[in-house]
Design an enzyme around this catalytic site. Structure first.
Site, short mmCIF file in Angstrom:
data_model
loop_
_atom_site.label_atom_id
_atom_site.label_comp_id
_atom_site.label_asym_id
_atom_site.label_seq_id
_atom_site.Cartn_x
_atom_site.Cartn_y
_atom_site.Cartn_z
N GLY A 86 0.83 -0.79 -0.08
CA GLY A 86 0.00 -0.24 0.02
C GLY A 86 0.93 1.84 0.09
O GLY A 86 2.21 1.37 0.58
N ASP B 58 -9.76 10.37 11.04
CA ASP B 58 -9.82 9.81 9.21
C ASP B 58 -10.44 8.05 9.15
O ASP B 58 -9.92 7.21 8.77
CB ASP B 58 -8.16 9.46 9.12
#
Length: 448
Positions: free
Chosen positions: A210, A321
């Site tokens: 990622g 987030d």
């Protein structure tokens, strides 16, 4: 004459009787016709009632059809607008990919330069050692050719080893100084926060799994135990030292079954490297991109996330987030919150925040409006994740950022009944997605 009159009277009477009979028959026929007409009228009235009922049903169906057509028209307009925005989004993604490639190239060049400097330093050290040994050998030969005093001097070999040690120490100090200039605050905290060891020696089999604006995430294996770990590289030039330290300390100190486990951290090449447990189920974003989750699975994920959020909020931490890509899954059914790069730690003197941080489509209305906010922004974001799990994407995901912020600040989330979700899920999401913060449920309240 009298008999004629009597005869006429009889004929007249018979004629009258015939007429009366005819009249009675006509009357009976009329009554029969009237009865038949009444029956027909009654039948017609029944049919009229049936027709009126059918007309009302058709009117209701027509109204529903018009509403469906209107919804389809709105969806079509939204899809058309989405289609217009796809090109801009793709171009933006391509620019980001190019910027990422440039950054990776710079990092690679930086690493190669540091390796070259390291090799040059080693060569200088070796050259210095050879020079010291050569000088010592020349001095020994001179001493051998000259008269020896009664008390001979000590050998030069110990002094040469000391010189070599001094050179090594000096090189290590120079490396530490170089690291401290890139992130002085971490070095001042000492080894209690980060280590200065060699990651590549302790972990092997590195693989990128990622990447984001703040760094890259790798999968690696502990060389000693073979255990899989996730290593997050934090680019201090993009995230900043203060944010990196906050993320490190929060994930290091706030341990909970629903928060990804911290193992250790390193400072190397001017970046911070967090070693975390590896979640073998990947992120929730990978799952919802392939299939829609059933209500039972959505409820399980929401419950586990709420447990993690309730723990964080009780410890005065706002994640800020929450989204599907920051929720990690294990094949054993575990669900954990990750990526605390944008978290905020509240203190009594500052119990609210105003900074507009997070990912746009998951932001709460008070965040995009620049108003003071608290921990309930995380429950709003979790409500958006619920829609994401049910429908496959977050609301307004294809809008531009400015348009999405406007819609969130003005409307909040889309009308839940338009999403055709089960009633229980709609009720839960409605508690998460209240525009009025006071009416919005906290993580602890939603668990109950």
């Amino acid at each position: 004459m009298g008999s004629e009159l009597q005869q006429e009277h009889l004929e007249a009477q018979e004629l009258l009787e015939q007429r009366e009979k005819s009249l009675a028959e006509v009357q009976r026929e009329q009554e029969k016709s009237l009865l038949e007409m009444k029956q027909e009228v009654a039948i017609l009235q029944c049919k009229k009632v049936e027709l009126l009922h059918k007309v009302r049903q058709l009117q209701q169906k027509l109204k529903q059809s018009r509403q469906q057509v209107e919804c389809l028209r709105l969806e079509l307009e939204e899809e058309q607008e989405n289609g217009q925005n796809i090109k801009a989004e793709l171009q933006d993604a391509q620019r980001k990919m190019k910027a990422m490639e440039k950054r990776h190239k710079k990092e690679k060049e930086k690493m190669q330069e540091m390796q070259l400097q390291h090799r040059l330093a080693e060569e200088k050290q070796m050259d210095a050692g050879h020079a010291i040994k050569a000088a010592a050998a020349a001095a020994s030969s001179r001493e051998a050719s000259s008269p020896q005093p009664e008390n001979p001097s000590t050998s030069s070999s110990p002094s040469s080893s000391q010189e070599a040690e001094w050179l090594c120490q000096e090189r290590e100090e120079q490396c530490l100084e170089l690291l401290s200039t890139s992130c002085a605050f971490l070095v001042r905290l000492g080894r209690h926060v980060v280590s200065l060891g060699n990651l590549e020696e302790k972990y092997t089999g590195w693989e990128v799994i990622g990447s984001g604006s703040f760094g890259t995430v790798y999968k690696a294996f502990d060389a000693a135990t073979g255990r899989a770990v996730a290593v997050k590289q934090i680019d201090l030039q993009h995230q900043g030292c203060e944010e990196a330290l906050r993320e490190l300390l929060v994930i290091r100190e706030k341990k909970n079954p629903n928060i990804v486990t911290y193992l250790e951290s390193y400072l190397a090449n001017g970046d911070v490297w967090l070693v975390l447990e590896y979640m073998d189920g990947g992120s929730l974003a990978n799952v919802v991109s392939d299939k829609r989750l059933v209500v039972g699975h959505i409820a399980t994920v929401c419950r586990e996330c709420l447990q993690g959020l309730a723990f964080l909020h009780a410890n005065q931490v706002i994640h800020r987030d929450i989204k599907s890509s920051n929720i990690l899954l294990g094949r054993d059914g575990s669900v954990k919150l990750a990526d605390f790069g944008l978290c905020a730690v509240l203190i009594p003197e500052r119990s609210k925040r105003r900074s507009m941080v997070g990912t746009t489509c998951w932001m709460a209305p008070e965040v995009v409006r620049g108003e003071p906010y608290g921990p309930k922004v995380d429950t709003w974001s979790l409500g958006i994740v619920g829609i994401e799990m049910a429908k496959g994407r977050a609301p307004y995901i294809w809008k531009t950022q400015d348009r999405a912020k406007y819609l969130i600040g003005k409307r909040g989330a889309p009308y839940l009944h338009k999403l055709r979700l089960p009633s229980g899920l709609c009720e839960f999401l409605g508690c998460c997605l209240q525009m009025d913060v006071d009416r919005r449920g906290s993580a602890q309240e939603l668990l109950q």
